[in-house]
Design an enzyme around this catalytic site. Structure first.
Site, PDB file in Angstrom:
ATOM      1  N   HIS A 257     -26.034 -11.183  17.352  1.00  0.00           N
ATOM      2  CA  HIS A 257     -24.667 -11.785  17.908  1.00  0.00           C
ATOM      3  C   HIS A 257     -24.629 -13.114  17.270  1.00  0.00           C
ATOM      4  CE1 HIS A 257     -25.755 -13.340  21.487  1.00  0.00           C
ATOM      5  NE2 HIS A 257     -26.901 -12.808  21.615  1.00  0.00           N
ATOM      6  N   ASP A 258     -23.747 -13.440  16.881  1.00  0.00           N
ATOM      7  CA  ASP A 258     -22.956 -14.767  16.512  1.00  0.00           C
ATOM      8  C   ASP A 258     -24.386 -15.976  15.455  1.00  0.00           C
ATOM      9  OD1 ASP A 258     -21.004 -15.394  18.727  1.00  0.00           O
ATOM     10  OD2 ASP A 258     -22.344 -14.814  19.923  1.00  0.00           O
TER      11      ASP A 258
ATOM     12  N   GLY B  17     -29.209 -14.300  19.378  1.00  0.00           N
ATOM     13  CA  GLY B  17     -28.222 -14.020  19.080  1.00  0.00           C
ATOM     14  C   GLY B  17     -28.617 -16.115  18.339  1.00  0.00           C
TER      15      GLY B  17
END
Length: 266
Positions: A121-122, A139
């Site tokens: 994520h991200d 992340g």
């Protein structure tokens, strides 16, 4: 009309380009956008607010856009944006963003993601990257253009990796890596410049020579890092690749700069 195999499940609301090909047993969520000439070979699952750019090919058992592996995620409408002409091989996973990371995970164009690679994520991944088998990002990682991650390498969350970096196989990357560098080791350390990559990308002998000299000065044992950065900035004012390294090193970051293990020459 798009070519959709009769065994595929495509939810109402999904936007599929007319030239796309959805192979056997694929499952496509209702907020997914599939671009022109995208091909999902078979058994691919795409969910969430996910877009896949033109000409990207996704191989069997890849999972794109499912819920992030982050306990802080509360169902916010975050996105996964995958660029054009990528090759996403078997069992690759890519997750969307979170509220704490800007809500978007982005992958650039023309990348090769080999078997079992993971984009968390991200993350922000550039163009022309190569992730070898089982290369893994935590992340919030930033990966520059033309980075190569060796097989079974793992990158700690919030790490930044500059352009044209080569990460050796089975390396654990805990700190930021300056552009144009090579890192190796169980706990990765700088092992010089990515000279092969620089030559392949057409960098001039003059720029490579300047980078070698700047690297030696930046990681010399004398003086503080701030003093060495100031000296290199003064000596190499007109050399764009060196200035790129200096800009990278002076940006605020939650991670330290990866250092050489010893005074090895490049």
């Amino acid at each position: 009309m798009a070519s959709i195999h009769p065994t595929a499940i495509v939810a109402s609301g999904a936007r599929i380009a007319e030239s796309a090909e959805i192979g056997p047993y694929c499952v496509i969520g209702g907020q997914v956008e599939i671009g022109p000439e995208v091909r999902l070979v078979s058994h691919v699952v795409v969910d969430g607010i996910t877009s896949i750019g033109e000409g990207t090919v996704v191989y069997p058992f890849s999972s794109l856009g499912h819920r992030p592996q982050d306990l802080k995620y509360k169902g916010e409408p975050s996105r996964l944006v995958i660029g054009k002409h990528n090759q996403i091989r078997e069992n690759v996973t890519m997750n969307p963003g979170t509220e704490g990371g800007g809500m978007v995970t982005s992958v650039g164009d023309s990348g090769l993601f080999m078997v079992g690679a993971h984009v968390a994520h991200d993350c922000q991944v550039g163009n022309g990257v190569i992730f070898a088998n089982n290369a893994t990002l935590g992340g919030h990682v930033q990966v520059g253009d033309f980075v190569v991650l060796g097989g079974l390498s793992a990158v700690h969350q919030f790490v930044r990796i500059g352009r044209h970096v080569m990460v050796g196989g089975m390396s654990g990357v805990e700190n930021d890596i300056i552009p144009y560098a090579t890192v190796t080791g169980n706990r990765a350390h700088l092992s010089g410049l990515n000279l092969i990559g620089l030559k392949r990308r057409g960098y001039s002998r003059e720029d490579i020579h300047a980078l070698r000299n700047a690297y030696r000065l930046l990681f010399a044992p004398e003086g503080t890092l701030a003093e060495r950065i100031e000296e290199v900035s003064s000596q190499f004012r007109g050399v764009a690749p060196v200035l790129e390294i200096l800009d990278f090193m002076t940006v605020d970051s939650s991670r330290a700069i990866c250092q050489p293990k010893s005074e090895a020459a490049v």
